[in-house]
Design a protein around this motif. Sequence first.
Motif, short mmCIF file in Angstrom:
data_model
loop_
_atom_site.label_atom_id
_atom_site.label_comp_id
_atom_site.label_asym_id
_atom_site.label_seq_id
_atom_site.Cartn_x
_atom_site.Cartn_y
_atom_site.Cartn_z
N UNK A 1 -46.57 13.98 -71.93
CA UNK A 1 -47.25 13.33 -73.05
C UNK A 1 -48.44 12.56 -72.51
N UNK A 2 -49.61 12.81 -73.11
CA UNK A 2 -50.82 12.06 -72.82
C UNK A 2 -51.06 11.17 -74.03
N UNK A 3 -51.02 9.85 -73.82
CA UNK A 3 -51.16 8.89 -74.91
C UNK A 3 -52.48 8.14 -74.76
N UNK A 4 -53.30 8.23 -75.79
CA UNK A 4 -54.55 7.48 -75.86
C UNK A 4 -54.33 6.35 -76.86
N UNK A 5 -54.49 5.10 -76.40
CA UNK A 5 -54.20 3.94 -77.24
C UNK A 5 -55.44 3.06 -77.34
N UNK A 6 -55.95 2.89 -78.56
CA UNK A 6 -57.06 2.00 -78.82
C UNK A 6 -56.58 0.75 -79.55
N UNK A 7 -57.26 -0.37 -79.31
CA UNK A 7 -56.82 -1.67 -79.83
C UNK A 7 -58.07 -2.50 -80.07
N UNK A 8 -58.16 -3.21 -81.19
CA UNK A 8 -59.43 -3.86 -81.53
C UNK A 8 -59.43 -5.38 -81.46
N UNK A 9 -58.55 -5.99 -80.69
CA UNK A 9 -58.51 -7.45 -80.70
C UNK A 9 -58.06 -7.96 -79.34
N UNK A 10 -58.17 -9.24 -79.10
CA UNK A 10 -57.74 -9.89 -77.87
C UNK A 10 -58.36 -9.21 -76.65
N UNK B 1 -51.35 9.60 -86.13
CA UNK B 1 -51.23 8.95 -87.44
C UNK B 1 -52.44 8.06 -87.70
N UNK B 2 -52.59 7.63 -88.93
CA UNK B 2 -53.66 6.69 -89.28
C UNK B 2 -53.47 5.38 -88.53
N UNK B 3 -54.58 4.70 -88.28
CA UNK B 3 -54.51 3.40 -87.61
C UNK B 3 -53.66 2.43 -88.43
N UNK B 4 -52.98 1.52 -87.73
CA UNK B 4 -52.18 0.51 -88.40
C UNK B 4 -52.56 -0.87 -87.89
N UNK B 5 -52.43 -1.86 -88.76
CA UNK B 5 -52.61 -3.26 -88.37
C UNK B 5 -51.22 -3.84 -88.20
N UNK B 6 -50.84 -4.07 -86.95
CA UNK B 6 -49.49 -4.53 -86.62
C UNK B 6 -49.48 -4.95 -85.15
N UNK B 7 -48.31 -5.24 -84.61
CA UNK B 7 -48.21 -5.52 -83.18
C UNK B 7 -47.95 -4.25 -82.38
N UNK B 8 -47.68 -3.13 -83.06
CA UNK B 8 -47.47 -1.85 -82.38
C UNK B 8 -47.70 -0.71 -83.36
N UNK C 1 -49.72 -9.46 -77.74
CA UNK C 1 -50.27 -10.65 -78.38
C UNK C 1 -50.93 -10.29 -79.70
N UNK C 2 -50.50 -10.91 -80.76
CA UNK C 2 -51.19 -10.82 -82.03
C UNK C 2 -51.11 -9.51 -82.77
N UNK C 3 -51.49 -9.54 -84.02
CA UNK C 3 -51.54 -8.38 -84.88
C UNK C 3 -52.97 -7.88 -84.92
N UNK C 4 -53.16 -6.61 -84.66
CA UNK C 4 -54.49 -6.01 -84.67
C UNK C 4 -54.36 -4.53 -84.99
N UNK C 5 -55.51 -3.86 -85.10
CA UNK C 5 -55.50 -2.43 -85.41
C UNK C 5 -55.20 -1.62 -84.16
N UNK C 6 -54.19 -0.77 -84.26
CA UNK C 6 -53.85 0.16 -83.20
C UNK C 6 -54.26 1.55 -83.64
N UNK C 7 -54.92 2.27 -82.77
CA UNK C 7 -55.27 3.66 -83.00
C UNK C 7 -54.66 4.42 -81.83
N UNK C 8 -53.63 5.20 -82.08
CA UNK C 8 -52.94 5.90 -81.01
C UNK C 8 -52.89 7.39 -81.31
#
Length: 139
Positions: free
Chosen positions: A34-43, A12-19, A96-103
């Motif tokens: 399931x192979x999960x690739x999780x990107x995160x842009x903060x903290x 799905x498109x990236x979201x700005x949230x805690x998950x 911790x915190x709200x940031x962009x998740x790319x999964x």
Amino acid sequence: MPTPTRREIVAPAAVVATSQTLNLGASLAVGDLIVLLHGYDYNAAADMVTPTGTAVTIWTLRATGDAGTNFMHIKLWTGVVTSGGSGKTVIANASLGTASHMAQAVVYSTDGVTLSVDGNPIGNQGSTSTNHVVGSVTG
């Protein structure tokens, strides 16, 4: 050993949230990998915690890439489906915190699949690049 077959890719498109929640298809079966690739842009990468959801009970962290505080982080997780069928989810989480998740989740439909990850991804701390170094993943 059975030959792995890719059942689906959920990106799905990236979201700005805690998950970020990924909704899996109805063909999901117990024993799928399931192979999960999780990107995160903060903290920090340490704030990217174990995935949750309704499809997998136990997740294994295979690789972590950490570009430093408040830069991009990436984690590669795997899990064997323990509850298949429609309406199942995988949730990429941060503590911790709200940031962009790319999964992105890739589902392989075979029992007995093994996964080997060679090396860890690395980051470019703030520079712009179209090339990123990632360890190889083989099944």
